[in-house]
Design a protein around this motif. Structure first.
Motif, PDB file in Angstrom:
ATOM      1  N   MET A   1       0.754  -0.994   0.078  1.00  0.00           N
ATOM      2  CA  MET A   1      -0.385   0.018   0.139  1.00  0.00           C
ATOM      3  C   MET A   1       0.895   1.338   0.119  1.00  0.00           C
ATOM      4  O   MET A   1       2.046   1.333   0.776  1.00  0.00           O
ATOM      5  CB  MET A   1      -0.907  -0.048   1.337  1.00  0.00           C
ATOM      6  CG  MET A   1      -1.844   1.028   1.317  1.00  0.00           C
ATOM      7  SD  MET A   1      -3.063   0.922   2.653  1.00  0.00           S
ATOM      8  CE  MET A   1      -4.155   2.489   2.259  1.00  0.00           C
ATOM      9  N   THR A   2       0.519   2.170  -0.944  1.00  0.00           N
ATOM     10  CA  THR A   2       1.521   3.386  -0.672  1.00  0.00           C
ATOM     11  C   THR A   2       0.311   4.613  -0.429  1.00  0.00           C
ATOM     12  O   THR A   2      -0.657   4.486  -0.087  1.00  0.00           O
ATOM     13  CB  THR A   2       1.546   3.889  -2.069  1.00  0.00           C
ATOM     14  OG1 THR A   2       0.527   3.946  -3.030  1.00  0.00           O
ATOM     15  CG2 THR A   2       2.554   2.746  -2.905  1.00  0.00           C
ATOM     16  N   TYR A   3       1.104   5.571   0.130  1.00  0.00           N
ATOM     17  CA  TYR A   3       0.588   6.738   0.934  1.00  0.00           C
ATOM     18  C   TYR A   3       1.132   8.071   0.390  1.00  0.00           C
ATOM     19  O   TYR A   3       1.851   8.015  -0.015  1.00  0.00           O
ATOM     20  CB  TYR A   3       0.902   6.664   2.509  1.00  0.00           C
ATOM     21  CG  TYR A   3       0.567   5.369   2.996  1.00  0.00           C
ATOM     22  CD1 TYR A   3      -0.918   5.363   3.761  1.00  0.00           C
ATOM     23  CD2 TYR A   3       1.226   4.365   3.292  1.00  0.00           C
ATOM     24  CE1 TYR A   3      -1.213   4.198   4.242  1.00  0.00           C
ATOM     25  CE2 TYR A   3       1.048   3.131   3.894  1.00  0.00           C
ATOM     26  CZ  TYR A   3      -0.155   3.041   4.526  1.00  0.00           C
ATOM     27  OH  TYR A   3      -0.550   2.069   5.263  1.00  0.00           O
ATOM     28  N   LYS A   4       0.398   8.972   0.660  1.00  0.00           N
ATOM     29  CA  LYS A   4       0.747  10.599   0.533  1.00  0.00           C
ATOM     30  C   LYS A   4       1.141  10.858   1.772  1.00  0.00           C
ATOM     31  O   LYS A   4       0.772  10.784   2.859  1.00  0.00           O
ATOM     32  CB  LYS A   4      -0.556  11.400   0.140  1.00  0.00           C
ATOM     33  CG  LYS A   4      -1.066  11.099  -0.854  1.00  0.00           C
ATOM     34  CD  LYS A   4      -2.206  12.223  -1.201  1.00  0.00           C
ATOM     35  CE  LYS A   4      -2.779  11.923  -2.564  1.00  0.00           C
ATOM     36  NZ  LYS A   4      -4.113  12.711  -2.903  1.00  0.00           N
ATOM     37  N   ILE A   5       2.731  11.069   1.663  1.00  0.00           N
ATOM     38  CA  ILE A   5       3.518  11.431   3.034  1.00  0.00           C
ATOM     39  C   ILE A   5       4.150  12.705   3.166  1.00  0.00           C
ATOM     40  O   ILE A   5       4.661  13.220   2.065  1.00  0.00           O
ATOM     41  CB  ILE A   5       4.601  10.280   3.056  1.00  0.00           C
ATOM     42  CG1 ILE A   5       3.965   8.931   3.216  1.00  0.00           C
ATOM     43  CG2 ILE A   5       5.441  10.637   4.507  1.00  0.00           C
ATOM     44  CD1 ILE A   5       5.048   7.742   3.098  1.00  0.00           C
ATOM     45  N   LEU A   6       3.829  13.555   4.200  1.00  0.00           N
ATOM     46  CA  LEU A   6       4.417  14.831   4.420  1.00  0.00           C
ATOM     47  C   LEU A   6       5.696  14.478   5.434  1.00  0.00           C
ATOM     48  O   LEU A   6       5.620  14.072   6.484  1.00  0.00           O
ATOM     49  CB  LEU A   6       3.469  15.771   5.108  1.00  0.00           C
ATOM     50  CG  LEU A   6       4.304  16.942   5.602  1.00  0.00           C
ATOM     51  CD1 LEU A   6       4.686  17.815   4.370  1.00  0.00           C
ATOM     52  CD2 LEU A   6       2.913  17.694   6.341  1.00  0.00           C
ATOM     53  N   VAL A   7       6.993  14.995   4.772  1.00  0.00           N
ATOM     54  CA  VAL A   7       7.928  15.059   5.714  1.00  0.00           C
ATOM     55  C   VAL A   7       8.513  16.207   6.147  1.00  0.00           C
ATOM     56  O   VAL A   7       9.020  16.897   5.231  1.00  0.00           O
ATOM     57  CB  VAL A   7       9.296  14.308   5.074  1.00  0.00           C
ATOM     58  CG1 VAL A   7      10.271  13.893   6.162  1.00  0.00           C
ATOM     59  CG2 VAL A   7       8.601  12.568   4.910  1.00  0.00           C
ATOM     60  N   THR A   8       8.320  16.973   7.326  1.00  0.00           N
ATOM     61  CA  THR A   8       8.915  17.943   7.532  1.00  0.00           C
ATOM     62  C   THR A   8      10.399  17.788   7.922  1.00  0.00           C
ATOM     63  O   THR A   8      10.827  16.802   8.429  1.00  0.00           O
ATOM     64  CB  THR A   8       8.190  18.668   8.777  1.00  0.00           C
ATOM     65  OG1 THR A   8       8.658  17.940   9.941  1.00  0.00           O
ATOM     66  CG2 THR A   8       6.912  18.654   8.740  1.00  0.00           C
ATOM     67  N   GLY A   9      11.136  18.679   7.559  1.00  0.00           N
ATOM     68  CA  GLY A   9      12.730  18.717   7.806  1.00  0.00           C
ATOM     69  C   GLY A   9      13.409  17.551   6.962  1.00  0.00           C
ATOM     70  O   GLY A   9      14.170  16.857   7.213  1.00  0.00           O
ATOM     71  N   GLY A  10      12.695  17.424   5.717  1.00  0.00           N
ATOM     72  CA  GLY A  10      13.022  16.264   5.140  1.00  0.00           C
ATOM     73  C   GLY A  10      14.341  16.217   4.406  1.00  0.00           C
ATOM     74  O   GLY A  10      14.985  15.490   3.697  1.00  0.00           O
ATOM     75  N   GLY A  26       7.409   3.696  -3.568  1.00  0.00           N
ATOM     76  CA  GLY A  26       6.046   4.036  -4.309  1.00  0.00           C
ATOM     77  C   GLY A  26       5.479   5.175  -3.834  1.00  0.00           C
ATOM     78  O   GLY A  26       4.028   5.323  -4.236  1.00  0.00           O
ATOM     79  N   HIS A  27       5.759   5.641  -2.454  1.00  0.00           N
ATOM     80  CA  HIS A  27       5.062   6.758  -1.980  1.00  0.00           C
ATOM     81  C   HIS A  27       5.068   8.052  -2.635  1.00  0.00           C
ATOM     82  O   HIS A  27       6.113   8.215  -3.094  1.00  0.00           O
ATOM     83  CB  HIS A  27       5.334   6.701  -0.356  1.00  0.00           C
ATOM     84  CG  HIS A  27       5.282   5.405   0.251  1.00  0.00           C
ATOM     85  ND1 HIS A  27       4.092   4.835   0.383  1.00  0.00           N
ATOM     86  CD2 HIS A  27       6.408   4.700   1.097  1.00  0.00           C
ATOM     87  CE1 HIS A  27       4.218   3.722   1.169  1.00  0.00           C
ATOM     88  NE2 HIS A  27       5.602   3.630   1.263  1.00  0.00           N
ATOM     89  N   GLU A  28       4.135   8.856  -2.307  1.00  0.00           N
ATOM     90  CA  GLU A  28       3.994  10.246  -2.743  1.00  0.00           C
ATOM     91  C   GLU A  28       4.442  11.099  -1.683  1.00  0.00           C
ATOM     92  O   GLU A  28       3.681  11.159  -0.700  1.00  0.00           O
ATOM     93  CB  GLU A  28       2.833  10.612  -2.974  1.00  0.00           C
ATOM     94  CG  GLU A  28       2.598  12.059  -3.923  1.00  0.00           C
ATOM     95  CD  GLU A  28       0.881  12.321  -4.170  1.00  0.00           C
ATOM     96  OE1 GLU A  28       0.709  13.538  -4.113  1.00  0.00           O
ATOM     97  OE2 GLU A  28       0.506  11.519  -4.695  1.00  0.00           O
TER      98      GLU A  28
END
Length: 312
Positions: A1-10, A26-28
């Protein structure tokens, strides 16, 4: 399963290793970073169609809130990391390390997932045997550790949160940090051939930066049975003292010299043996040893030297 991921400080030390791995899975991925160190650590993923980046401050509601609302998963890495940096900017440390996370948690729905690195610095010296599990009392001393403990308490009120109490991280990363202990000692061994140790008998646990990335992927794949929990994340065979760490480095750099002197004091008085049994029981095992990470660092420091104000 893929997700929409927010990474702060990425674009930081952890994020610049983690973000490419998330994209490869495969994640966004959207990164929010203020690029305070003028780093170009995500240049190599700009070609990826599922990568986007926002330059901004996580403390600004109009910037952070819309990004939070669109994400399935939030990985809040943005922080002033470590006691010395927090001491240098205590106001920034509070607003970034605590207040911004509190804002984020208030914006999250119960369905959104949050995976957050905290720290095992707050264990202090552990119990009478210097042994720590996730149930051990927390004794934070520095502002950094105190605010991480406070944030973790708030974080664990969210039903889909996981807290990773990371051991001291080491290893090469696109946004390098030479100040971390293994990285620092290995740098000194490569370029100076010596180091002076204080509190040389103090033990702590370590984890490779690539294994930090792997444990976040592990949590995404096993979120249903891991959520709502706190996990220590470290190498179970690398609960070693500063002197023992130098011995590991010496095996690969035989002319490295280390001497002991009472010239300093750990701001968090970290001296503990950490149990990683809980995360290992979920099926996670680190893939990168302390010795392998030191070998990587030696190669990296062949290419990297701090010479901003020198000609060599």
């Amino acid at each position: 399963m893929t997700y929409k991921i927010l990474v702060t400080g990425g674009a930081g030390y952890l994020g610049s290793t983690m973000v490419p791995d998330l994209l490869a899975a495969g994640h966004e991925v959207t990164v929010l970073d203020n690029f305070m160190f003028k780093q170009a650590s995500l240049n190599h993923v700009c070609h990826h169609p599922k990568f986007s980046v926002v330059k901004g401050d996580i403390r600004v509601d109009s910037v952070a809130v819309p990004l939070i609302s669109k994400a399935d998963v939030i990985i809040p890495l943005a922080a002033l990391v470590g006691a010395p940096l927090c001491k240098l900017d205590p106001v920034g440390a509070t607003t970034i390390n605590h207040d911004a996370i509190s804002l984020m948690l208030k914006q999250l729905s119960r369905e959104q997932v949050v995976l957050m690195p905290t720290t095992n610095s707050a264990y202090g010296t552990g119990d009478e045997n210097n042994f720590c599990t996730e149930e051990s009392p927390l004794r934070p001393i520095s502002q950094y550790a105190i605010e991480k403990v406070a944030v973790e308490k708030e974080l664990m009120q969210h039903p889909n949160a996981i807290s990773f109490r990371l051991a001291t991280v080491f290893g090469m990363s696109p946004r390098m940090r030479i100040d971390l202990l293994v990285n620092d000692f290995t740098y000194r061994a490569v370029h100076d051939r010596f180091v002076v140790l204080f509190e040389s008998h103090f033990k702590r646990n370590y984890i490779h930066v690539r294994d930090v990335s792997r444990v976040f992927q592990h949590a995404l794949a096993n979120h249903g049975r891991m959520k709502g929990q706190i996990y220590n994340v470290g190498l179970s065979d690398a609960n070693v003292s500063k002197k023992e760490l130098c011995q590991h480095i010496h095996k690969q750099i035989p002319d490295f010299v280390y001497i002991e002197a009472a010239v300093g004091k750990d701001p968090d008085q970290r001296n503990y043996v950490v149990s990683n049994a809980k995360i290992e029981a979920t099926g996670f095992k680190p893939a990168h040893s302390l010795d392998a990470g030191i070998a990587d660092l030696i190669k990296g420091y062949t290419m990297l030297k701090n010479s901003l104000y020198g000609n060599v």
